[in-house]
Design an enzyme around this catalytic site. Structure first.
Site, PDB file in Angstrom:
ATOM      1  N   ASN A   1     -64.712 -23.731 -32.325  1.00  0.00           N
ATOM      2  CA  ASN A   1     -63.826 -23.208 -31.268  1.00  0.00           C
ATOM      3  C   ASN A   1     -62.348 -23.347 -31.651  1.00  0.00           C
ATOM      4  OD1 ASN A   1     -65.001 -25.932 -30.779  1.00  0.00           O
ATOM      5  ND2 ASN A   1     -63.353 -26.091 -29.266  1.00  0.00           N
TER       6      ASN A   1
ATOM      7  N   HIS B   7     -69.289 -34.130 -25.324  1.00  0.00           N
ATOM      8  CA  HIS B   7     -69.349 -32.682 -25.075  1.00  0.00           C
ATOM      9  C   HIS B   7     -70.640 -32.274 -24.345  1.00  0.00           C
ATOM     10  CE1 HIS B   7     -65.700 -31.621 -27.056  1.00  0.00           C
ATOM     11  NE2 HIS B   7     -66.075 -32.065 -28.238  1.00  0.00           N
TER      12      HIS B   7
END
Ligand SMILES: *[C@@H]1O[C@H](CO)[C@@H](O)[C@H](O)[C@H]1NC(C)=O
Length: 245
Positions: free
Chosen positions: A117, A220
């Site tokens: 990302n 996460h």
């Protein structure tokens, strides 16, 4: 052997069987196992810090292990360049975070990289560009592709475009979605290609590589989008795989 060090994950694998494999729709690269049928590679992700955050120290240890195992290649699972990918093909971060860091003789092998990302916050095409490959022939980064090493076939999957929050709540970060939009079509084509390639693969070991965890106990947590869309494809395969033995 697995070493977790300061957020950087280095994983060494040695495999020792031999079987033939085949191709799907995704770009395919071939690697040959050693004469004894074995293969060794390192896996590293979340690394491009211009040597900081102990990147240099980890690179050194990777080199020692890479030499010892006589690795065939390195797998990079993305977030190759923090914080915001590369600004372009002439971004000095490519030298400062890759070329000048992984200098150990044990690491002078092909690197197969996907995007994370953070890479999507920069110029994505730059990381994928053959210009970088010319600057350092070890570098190879594509969105999704396959490495067939006979005993094992690795399926590299571009996971960032699956994650809704980068689209719905980018929190001030700007993502480079060129080449991804329209998103629905991108994802369905990708899933179809991965599904087909996995079904066609005759490799003894099939490893799916991507930046985001499908399941994780880390902060996460699980990536629900991958659990819903990618995991079923992999699970179908493992059922078939077990049946075929
Ligand atoms: C590097 O590693 C050392 C020893 O583990 C640690 O004390 C230090 O905080 C790390 N440096 C950075 C910038 O993370």
């Amino acid at each position: 052997m697995a070493v977790v060090w300061n957020g950087l994950l280095v994983l060494g694998l040695v495999l020792g069987f031999c079987l033939v494999s085949s191709l799907g729709e995704l770009e395919l690269f071939a690697e040959s196992p050693k004469g004894d049928g074995s293969l060794a590679f390192l896996v590293v992700g979340d690394w491009g810090r211009r040597g900081n955050y102990n990147q240099t120290e980890v690179a050194h240890q990777m080199g020692i292990i890479g030499e010892k195992l006589d690795i065939d290649f390195v797998v990079s699972t993305g977030d190759n360049f923090y914080e915001d990918g590369l600004t372009g093909v002439d971004d000095p971060a490519f030298q400062e975070s890759f070329v000048n860091i992984y200098t150990h003789p044990g690491l002078q092998k092909q690197w197969y990289s996907v995007l994370g990302n953070h890479d999507y916050r920069g110029d994505v095409e730059a990381q994928l560009s053959p210009i970088l490959r010319k600057m350092d022939s070890r570098w190879l980064c594509l969105r999704s592709f396959i490495v067939n090493a006979e005993i094992v076939e690795l399926f590299f999957v571009d996971t960032t475009p699956f994650v809704d929050k980068y689209f719905t709540k980018p929190k001030g970060d700007v993502y480079d979605w060129s080449g991804v939009l329209p998103r629905k079509r991108y994802l369905s084509n990708l899933l179809r290609d991965v599904d087909l390639a996995l079904r066609e693969s005759r490799a003894k070991w099939k490893i799916v590589v991507g930046h985001h965890t499908i399941k994780s106990a880390g902060h996460h947590k699980n990536t629900d989008e991958l659990g819903a869309q990618l995991l079923p494809i992999i699970q179908v395969l493992s059922t078939r795989f077990i049946k075929n033995i």
